[in-house]
Design an enzyme around this catalytic site. Sequence first.
Site, PDB file in Angstrom:
ATOM      1  N   SER A  18      52.244  81.202  55.370  1.00 34.69           N
ATOM      2  CA  SER A  18      51.082  81.864  54.771  1.00 34.69           C
ATOM      3  C   SER A  18      51.527  82.814  53.659  1.00 34.69           C
ATOM      4  O   SER A  18      50.944  82.841  52.571  1.00 34.69           O
ATOM      5  CB  SER A  18      50.313  82.660  55.830  1.00 34.69           C
ATOM      6  OG  SER A  18      49.922  81.827  56.885  1.00 34.69           O
ATOM      7  N   ARG A  41      49.852  91.400  53.121  1.00 39.01           N
ATOM      8  CA  ARG A  41      49.244  91.401  54.459  1.00 39.01           C
ATOM      9  C   ARG A  41      47.736  91.614  54.394  1.00 39.01           C
ATOM     10  O   ARG A  41      46.986  91.074  55.201  1.00 39.01           O
ATOM     11  CB  ARG A  41      49.921  92.421  55.389  1.00 39.01           C
ATOM     12  CG  ARG A  41      49.491  92.263  56.853  1.00 39.01           C
ATOM     13  CD  ARG A  41      50.489  92.837  57.840  1.00 39.01           C
ATOM     14  NE  ARG A  41      51.725  92.080  57.865  1.00 39.01           N
ATOM     15  CZ  ARG A  41      51.897  90.942  58.552  1.00 39.01           C
ATOM     16  NH1 ARG A  41      50.934  90.452  59.296  1.00 39.01           N
ATOM     17  NH2 ARG A  41      53.048  90.314  58.489  1.00 39.01           N
ATOM     18  N   HIS A  44      46.488  88.289  53.590  1.00 41.07           N
ATOM     19  CA  HIS A  44      46.701  87.460  54.776  1.00 41.07           C
ATOM     20  C   HIS A  44      45.589  87.670  55.801  1.00 41.07           C
ATOM     21  O   HIS A  44      45.129  86.727  56.450  1.00 41.07           O
ATOM     22  CB  HIS A  44      48.069  87.829  55.370  1.00 41.07           C
ATOM     23  CG  HIS A  44      48.459  87.088  56.601  1.00 41.07           C
ATOM     24  ND1 HIS A  44      48.339  87.621  57.862  1.00 41.07           N
ATOM     25  CD2 HIS A  44      48.960  85.839  56.778  1.00 41.07           C
ATOM     26  CE1 HIS A  44      48.759  86.740  58.752  1.00 41.07           C
ATOM     27  NE2 HIS A  44      49.134  85.656  58.122  1.00 41.07           N
TER      28      HIS A  44
END
Lengths: 211, 211
Positions: A18, A41, A44
């Site tokens: 990812s 993040r 994500h």
Amino acid sequence: MREMVFEILTPREIEAKSMETITKELGGRTWPEPEFSIVKRCIHTSADFDYADNLCFSEDAAKIGVEALKNGADIVTDTKMAAAGINKNKLTSLGGEVHCYISDPDVVEEAKSRGCTRSTVCMERGAKLGKPTIFVIGNAPTALIELHRLINEEGLRPALIVGVPVGFVNVVESKELIMTDDMPYIVAKGRKGGSNIGAAIINAMLYTMGR
Amino acid sequence: MREMVFEILTPREIEAKSMETITKELGGRTWPEPEFSIVKRCIHTSADFDYADNLCFSEDAAKIGVEALKNGADIVTDTKMAAAGINKNKLTSLGGEVHCYISDPDVVEEAKSRGCTRSTVCMERGAKLGKPTIFVIGNAPTALIELHRLINEEGLRPALIVGVPVGFVNVVESKELIMTDDMPYIVAKGRKGGSNIGAAIINAMLYTMGR
């Protein structure tokens, strides 16, 4: 039964893949670490690349946050979802603790009797912890407004402010306000943010120290 | 100290004003209820208007979800954040309960020994509750893949599937897969979603019955 072929990967492999995809789709845009880890993040956790544009860091804010966590800073947040999303194993191993007072009966009572929001009362409590504290605001602009008051009127010195309330009323303005204070901040400018983003920012900083 | 003027509104007023703004910015787009409330609450929780385009409802899914909640359905979710975000007061008053097994030591152990994800084990446990159950998937594609298997191989009949995992690996495909099953679903197509979106969908349905 419809059959589809899925890649069988471990959670760790899924995350690595990812992050690779995110990096690729950022098309060469990059940030110094640990900011870059935080940006990635947040994307994500939301699949929303807007965070590449709206995340603002005061000078060395992420580094300051990592240091604070490393030294056992506590976290005060205005939402149970952010509290639930932060990696407590890692935080506890460093000596930190998450506090969310938002549903404490005495906080509810005090907010009602004073005619203010529960988030305001939460920030006041957080300001009294007497140890280095990171404030993570994922919901309430009033929490940021109260932090601004505590900083300017009562000498509060947060280790770091993660200012990511989400929404349509006072949200943009409260973020602009907190960025005028001379305190370390990580803010998602504009309307976007949320408890998931708040937790992602803290976790990104925690994970720079390993999993 | 920088001074800014904020509107002082109660949380209820803030929400009403936010929903007004969202409705206005949707520029006349509308959905039948209770779908419309769900679309608006997802935007409210993320400030992301993409949810107006990516939310997919099987026929009467939202109505079916509201009825199930009214009749005391339980909720099984793959994330503690979704569990934290769902309005438990309201749910409990209707006879429902939220279950999240993801961090239970025996789930962690079983997943490890079987070489599958914890989410897979969670779904199996949820399938054994023996009462009408809404499954809320905010994180793991493997949870949706396992639900698909349970439906097709073991006769599981979820009251509703809220399929909103977020991310970059297997996420899009797992959502497409679950939509091939003849079960009531609410799915955010594409990469976007998350625990906050899962909780928002459940709360929107709960709030159709008052606050």
